[in-house]
Design a protein around this motif. Structure first.
Motif, mmCIF file in Angstrom:
data_model
loop_
_atom_site.group_PDB
_atom_site.id
_atom_site.type_symbol
_atom_site.label_atom_id
_atom_site.label_comp_id
_atom_site.label_asym_id
_atom_site.label_seq_id
_atom_site.Cartn_x
_atom_site.Cartn_y
_atom_site.Cartn_z
ATOM 1 N N GLN A 76 -28.761 -15.707 -19.381
ATOM 2 C CA GLN A 76 -28.911 -16.733 -18.349
ATOM 3 C C GLN A 76 -28.285 -16.248 -17.043
ATOM 4 O OE1 GLN A 76 -26.347 -20.336 -17.892
ATOM 5 N NE2 GLN A 76 -28.169 -21.423 -18.647
ATOM 6 N N VAL A 77 -29.076 -16.272 -16.002
ATOM 7 C CA VAL A 77 -28.588 -15.968 -14.651
ATOM 8 C C VAL A 77 -28.463 -17.295 -13.904
ATOM 9 C CG1 VAL A 77 -29.027 -14.736 -12.495
ATOM 10 C CG2 VAL A 77 -29.729 -13.717 -14.685
ATOM 11 N N ALA A 78 -27.363 -17.483 -13.212
ATOM 12 C CA ALA A 78 -27.122 -18.758 -12.540
ATOM 13 C C ALA A 78 -26.621 -18.548 -11.118
ATOM 14 C CB ALA A 78 -26.105 -19.593 -13.330
ATOM 15 N N VAL A 79 -27.082 -19.433 -10.259
ATOM 16 C CA VAL A 79 -26.570 -19.516 -8.886
ATOM 17 C C VAL A 79 -25.976 -20.907 -8.747
ATOM 18 C CG1 VAL A 79 -27.083 -19.385 -6.433
ATOM 19 C CG2 VAL A 79 -28.386 -17.972 -8.058
ATOM 20 N N ILE A 80 -24.650 -20.985 -8.659
ATOM 21 C CA ILE A 80 -23.950 -22.271 -8.645
ATOM 22 C C ILE A 80 -23.205 -22.428 -7.316
ATOM 23 C CG2 ILE A 80 -22.338 -23.774 -9.862
ATOM 24 C CD1 ILE A 80 -22.757 -22.095 -12.354
ATOM 25 N N PRO A 81 -23.672 -23.325 -6.439
ATOM 26 C CA PRO A 81 -22.971 -23.534 -5.160
ATOM 27 C C PRO A 81 -21.525 -23.986 -5.392
ATOM 28 C CG PRO A 81 -25.132 -24.585 -5.144
ATOM 29 C CD PRO A 81 -24.859 -24.182 -6.561
ATOM 30 N N ASN A 147 -21.191 -19.230 -17.756
ATOM 31 C CA ASN A 147 -21.541 -19.007 -16.353
ATOM 32 C C ASN A 147 -20.700 -19.873 -15.422
ATOM 33 O OD1 ASN A 147 -23.393 -16.929 -16.413
ATOM 34 N ND2 ASN A 147 -25.148 -18.277 -16.749
ATOM 35 N N THR A 148 -20.354 -21.057 -15.862
ATOM 36 C CA THR A 148 -19.495 -21.918 -15.039
ATOM 37 C C THR A 148 -18.130 -21.275 -14.831
ATOM 38 O OG1 THR A 148 -20.604 -23.950 -15.779
ATOM 39 C CG2 THR A 148 -18.377 -24.176 -14.889
ATOM 40 N N LYS A 149 -17.565 -20.725 -15.921
ATOM 41 C CA LYS A 149 -16.275 -20.040 -15.802
ATOM 42 C C LYS A 149 -16.383 -18.815 -14.890
ATOM 43 C CE LYS A 149 -14.673 -21.453 -20.397
ATOM 44 N NZ LYS A 149 -14.275 -20.987 -21.765
ATOM 45 N N LEU A 150 -17.470 -18.052 -15.071
ATOM 46 C CA LEU A 150 -17.655 -16.865 -14.242
ATOM 47 C C LEU A 150 -17.848 -17.243 -12.776
ATOM 48 C CD1 LEU A 150 -20.051 -14.726 -16.495
ATOM 49 C CD2 LEU A 150 -17.656 -14.231 -15.936
ATOM 50 N N ALA A 151 -18.594 -18.315 -12.516
ATOM 51 C CA ALA A 151 -18.848 -18.741 -11.135
ATOM 52 C C ALA A 151 -17.552 -19.181 -10.455
ATOM 53 C CB ALA A 151 -19.860 -19.883 -11.118
ATOM 54 N N GLU A 152 -16.709 -19.873 -11.197
ATOM 55 C CA GLU A 152 -15.430 -20.296 -10.622
ATOM 56 C C GLU A 152 -14.554 -19.093 -10.301
ATOM 57 O OE1 GLU A 152 -11.724 -23.379 -11.513
ATOM 58 O OE2 GLU A 152 -13.345 -23.126 -12.963
ATOM 59 N N ARG A 153 -14.520 -18.133 -11.220
ATOM 60 C CA ARG A 153 -13.719 -16.932 -11.001
ATOM 61 C C ARG A 153 -14.242 -16.128 -9.806
ATOM 62 N NH1 ARG A 153 -14.007 -13.322 -15.975
ATOM 63 N NH2 ARG A 153 -13.414 -15.322 -16.913
ATOM 64 N N LEU A 154 -15.573 -16.013 -9.719
ATOM 65 C CA LEU A 154 -16.161 -15.261 -8.610
ATOM 66 C C LEU A 154 -15.956 -15.987 -7.289
ATOM 67 C CD1 LEU A 154 -17.788 -12.845 -7.664
ATOM 68 C CD2 LEU A 154 -19.890 -14.096 -8.226
ATOM 69 N N ALA A 155 -16.017 -17.316 -7.317
ATOM 70 C CA ALA A 155 -15.795 -18.089 -6.092
ATOM 71 C C ALA A 155 -14.374 -17.902 -5.573
ATOM 72 C CB ALA A 155 -16.080 -19.564 -6.343
#
Length: 205
Positions: A76-81, A147-155
């Motif tokens: 799954q690839v995700a783009v999370i604002p 992906n939510t955890k990864l998005a938070e870390r990347l943000a």
């Protein structure tokens, strides 16, 4: 002669007014002018935390899932604002962080380092791309959580970008200059220069 007599009462009135104004100035000057540092701290008193800048981020992340001993795989690839805010803790600013130069009428203020908020992920606007022949509900939920955890870390990493930090520091300095110059002007100090520095900012070349 009549003209001179007509002017004389006005001259006496103006002189009396000037003397009264001078006496009033001398009497009230300590309260109106007082201590510039105290005036500045009062300006900070009602806003313990000042948000100076916010940024919209769009982390792009990807997660993989494998089940049945690797026979079923999915991706799954995700783009999370995400939104982050940069703030200054004004409650940490005391007299030890201020200096007043009466000659140049310059107030120097050293602010604590910027406080960057935890990223606020807007998963309602997230976009997902899933790959896999068969994606179970359990696998999909796990991919989304990962992906939510990864998005938070990347943000968090993106929020520390030097360009964003520079913009946030510039916004903080502009806000503090305005927040302090106006109260000082109203207090009777006239046009005052406010020099602002922030802990942790790179030294100027």
């Amino acid at each position: 002669m009549r003209g001179r007599l007509a002017v004389l009462p006005w001259l006496l009135f103006l002189c009396a007014s000037a003397v009264a104004a001078l006496l009033a100035w001398e009497m009230w000057k300590p309260e109106q002018i007082g201590d510039p540092l105290a005036t500045s701290l009062i300006a900070f008193d009602k806003q313990d935390r000042l948000t100076v800048f916010s940024a919209e981020l769009a982390p792009v992340v990807a997660s993989d899932d494998s089940r049945l001993f690797g026979l079923v795989t999915s991706r799954q690839v995700a783009v999370i604002p995400a939104r982050v805010e940069y703030a200054i803790e004004l409650g940490k600013v005391g007299r030890d962080r201020m200096r007043w130069d009466a000659v140049s009428k310059t107030l120097s203020v050293r602010l604590p380092a910027l406080d960057v908020s935890r990223p606020n992920l807007d998963e309602a606007r997230a976009q997902y791309l899933r790959e896999g022949v068969w994606i179970t509900r359990a696998a999909q939920d796990k991919l989304t959580r990962d992906n939510t955890k990864l998005a938070e870390r990347l943000a968090v990493e993106q929020a520390a970008n030097p360009v964003l930090l520079r913009l946030a520091r510039s916004a903080a300095k502009d806000a503090i200059r305005q927040n302090l110059s106006i109260p000082l002007r109203v207090a009777g100090f006239g046009e005052v220069n406010v020099s602002v520095s922030i802990d942790g900012e790179p030294a100027k070349p």
